[in-house]
Motif scaffolding. Structure first.
Motif: not given
Length: 140
Positions: A128-137
């Protein structure tokens, strides 16, 4: 030399994690390539192992001239320089770490070896944390 667009995820949960991420970004800029964009730092509990320390994580998009394997070697060198001695690929398990740098995407390349898988499927689909970070960039 051709330039490649690469997405990296960085994490740290030992020492001063935010400072560790700053140091890693400076080393990446000087030794690997220009950072084009980065996410905000996200604080998150350890994933796939139990820890008393939360992680600080950040996603970066950068340009580099290096091949995937050369890039991995440079990343491992940075991790070692910063004090990471145990690599999860060697220990076959996750532990607390001063720095962790993962290659998530490399252009549109699909690559698999014993040391490296691109794209990094766990970061893209399971964490989940990865998807959140990747979505933001994401670049549109």
């Amino acid at each position: 030399m051709s330039q490649h667009t690469v997405t990296l995820l960085l994490g740290s949960n030992l020492g001063n994690p935010e400072v560790n991420l700053q140091i890693a970004q400076k080393l990446i800029s000087s030794e690997i390539g220009e950072i084009l964009t980065k996410s905000k730092i996200l604080h998150y509990e350890a994933v796939e192992f139990v820890s008393n320390y939360n992680f600080c994580n950040i996603a970066l998009v950068l340009k580099t001239q290096f091949s995937p394997v050369k890039l991995l070697n440079l990343i491992k060198k940075i991790e070692l320089e910063m004090g990471r001695t145990a690599d999860s690929a060697v220990t076959k398990g996750y532990t607390d770490r001063i720095i962790d740098i993962d290659i998530v995407l490399f252009n549109d390349l699909k690559f698999e070896s014993t040391r490296l898988q691109i794209p990094h499927l766990k970061h893209l689909y399971q964490r989940e944390f990865s998807r959140t970070l990747l979505e933001s960039i994401k670049t549109h």
